[in-house]
Design an enzyme around this catalytic site. Structure first.
Site, mmCIF file in Angstrom:
data_model
loop_
_atom_site.group_PDB
_atom_site.id
_atom_site.type_symbol
_atom_site.label_atom_id
_atom_site.label_comp_id
_atom_site.label_asym_id
_atom_site.label_seq_id
_atom_site.Cartn_x
_atom_site.Cartn_y
_atom_site.Cartn_z
ATOM 1 N N ASP A 72 0.866 -1.275 -0.069
ATOM 2 C CA ASP A 72 0.158 -0.059 0.079
ATOM 3 C C ASP A 72 0.874 1.445 -0.085
ATOM 4 O OD1 ASP A 72 -2.899 1.279 0.809
ATOM 5 O OD2 ASP A 72 -1.383 2.161 1.946
ATOM 6 N N TYR A 77 2.641 10.355 -0.433
ATOM 7 C CA TYR A 77 3.795 9.652 0.419
ATOM 8 C C TYR A 77 5.184 10.052 -0.411
ATOM 9 C CZ TYR A 77 0.224 6.840 2.645
ATOM 10 O OH TYR A 77 -0.631 6.217 3.200
ATOM 11 N N GLN A 206 -10.343 1.487 3.449
ATOM 12 C CA GLN A 206 -9.193 1.801 4.347
ATOM 13 C C GLN A 206 -9.631 2.626 5.348
ATOM 14 O OE1 GLN A 206 -4.687 3.443 3.765
ATOM 15 N NE2 GLN A 206 -5.464 1.697 2.479
ATOM 16 N N TYR A 235 -5.966 1.221 8.488
ATOM 17 C CA TYR A 235 -4.519 1.914 8.503
ATOM 18 C C TYR A 235 -4.469 2.415 10.059
ATOM 19 C CZ TYR A 235 -6.831 6.550 8.223
ATOM 20 O OH TYR A 235 -7.411 7.807 8.619
ATOM 21 N N SER A 237 -2.912 0.311 12.133
ATOM 22 C CA SER A 237 -3.334 -0.875 12.790
ATOM 23 C C SER A 237 -2.516 -0.886 14.130
ATOM 24 C CB SER A 237 -2.791 -1.889 11.749
ATOM 25 O OG SER A 237 -3.452 -2.028 10.625
ATOM 26 N N LEU A 238 -1.368 -0.346 14.428
ATOM 27 C CA LEU A 238 -0.609 -0.192 15.532
ATOM 28 C C LEU A 238 -0.699 0.973 16.235
ATOM 29 C CD1 LEU A 238 2.288 -2.406 14.203
ATOM 30 C CD2 LEU A 238 0.126 -3.310 15.737
ATOM 31 N N LYS A 246 5.694 -0.180 23.176
ATOM 32 C CA LYS A 246 7.108 0.815 23.473
ATOM 33 C C LYS A 246 7.054 2.060 24.129
ATOM 34 C CE LYS A 246 8.266 2.555 18.931
ATOM 35 N NZ LYS A 246 9.258 2.216 17.907
ATOM 36 N N ALA A 309 6.969 -1.386 8.362
ATOM 37 C CA ALA A 309 8.294 -2.023 9.021
ATOM 38 C C ALA A 309 9.409 -1.288 8.525
ATOM 39 C CB ALA A 309 8.376 -3.443 8.804
ATOM 40 N N GLN A 314 10.721 -5.605 13.348
ATOM 41 C CA GLN A 314 9.097 -5.245 13.055
ATOM 42 C C GLN A 314 8.814 -6.042 11.947
ATOM 43 O OE1 GLN A 314 9.417 -1.028 12.014
ATOM 44 N NE2 GLN A 314 9.781 -0.509 14.072
#
Length: 339
Positions: A72, A77, A206, A235, A237-238, A246, A309, A314
């Site tokens: 993606d 970007y 998305q 999107y 997601s983390l 962390k 990542a 990761q």
């Protein structure tokens, strides 16, 4: 030569382990299309931003070597790097696909309509017709598999946007379309216009969705995913890295360039979610990030969570997530903490 073998020829030598992984990876159908993807969508926002070209190639090689095929990106970007038009991510991906000779094995998603340093959000026909050619040139390809409306200017008639997509699909430049940051009302209007005028339909959604950002998607968009048979690719997601565990206090915010983005999660709910992730990850001897992605995969209509990542560590999180099957007790712990 078989298609799987062409991928494994990245360095001029067949790797039969890679071939087996490509064959074995469970694929997910996108909507009603002929596109089938592995259950993790690699986020390309880091290419040209926190990773240079060489580092990006290393991440991409490792990703496809494990049997994944879905990437993606977006035309905007990484405009924040130099304040110009963006496109660095697409450019790197184009060079990588050309050098590896694997374009036909990659499901490439990119987006149009986002704000960059030189133009505002724009979903007009004129802008889409211009932007798609620029993306194709940067990606060094003749077609885009999945083309997203990235943001909605909310003033262009939805019929005009869909007519632009109809034109570029008929020209062979795009295979299917999808939607990202569009209001539920405009999504409904788009489907009505598609039905009435025989125009292309959005096949995927998305949204912003993760363990600490549930309400917006579950209340406003999950019903539409059910109604219109969307395949959903969340999107963040983390949660910008918060769900990796962390970031536990404000002192941790300087650990990465994305630290400021997670400050808002350092509240009672966020810390409860981290506690639940600690519990479930310890039970399964895995990472909090892997559990977070596995939780998303267990939700209705979720196809492949988007995760980027920048390191081998990761990547391991990404590779392990589809293998982790959370049981009802795990899901209950996570759901209770994140409500």
């Amino acid at each position: 030569m078989a298609a799987y073998e062409r991928v494994a020829h990245s360095y001029g030598k067949i790797n039969r382990t890679i071939i087996r992984k490509l064959k074995a990876m469970k694929k997910i159908q996108i909507g009603t299309t002929d596109l089938h993807v592995a259950p993790i969508n690699l986020g390309g926002n880091v290419f040209g931003w926190t990773l240079d070209e060489k580092q990006s190639f290393e991440i991409l090689d490792a990703f496809v070597d494990q049997g994944f095929n879905f990437i993606d990106t977006a035309d905007m970007y990484s405009y924040w790097v130099d304040g110009k038009d963006g496109g660095q991510s697409e450019t790197i991906l184009g060079k990588w696909m050309k050098s590896r000779g694997n374009r036909d094995q990659i499901i490439m998603a990119t987006k149009v309509g986002g704000e960059t340093g030189t133009h505002p959000v724009d979903t007009s026909k004129k802008h889409i017709l211009e932007a798609v050619d620029k993306s194709l040139k940067r990606l060094q390809t003749d077609y885009i598999d999945l083309y997203y409306t990235h943001f909605d200017d909310e003033k262009t008639p939805v019929e005009e946007t869909l007519e632009a997509y109809d034109e570029i699909i008929k020209a062979g430049k795009v295979r299917h379309i999808a939607a990202s940051n569009i209001s539920p009302e405009r999504l409904e209007a788009s489907f009505a216009a598609s039905e009435k005028n025989n125009l292309p339909k959005y096949q995927a959604l998305q949204p912003h969705y993760n363990l600490v950002e549930r309400e917006g998607y579950e209340s406003n968009y999950a019903p539409l995913a059910e109604k219109y048979n969307f395949t959903v690719f969340p999107y963040w997601s983390l949660a910008a890295g918060f769900l990796t565990g962390k970031y536990r206090s404000e002192d941790d915010l300087n650990k990465s360039v994305r630290g400021d983005s997670v400050k808002k999660y350092l509240d009672k709910k966020g810390l409860e979610v981290l506690k639940a992730l600690d519990q479930v990850s310890e039970k399964h001897n895995t990472s909090q990030a892997t559990v977070s992605l596995a939780w998303l995969m267990a939700q209705p209509h979720i196809g492949a969570p988007i995760a980027s990542a920048t390191s081998e560590k990761q990547l391991k999180t990404i590779f392990e997530a589809p293998k982790l099957k959370l049981d009802s007790e795990d899901l209950a712990v996570l759901n209770t903490a994140s409500k």
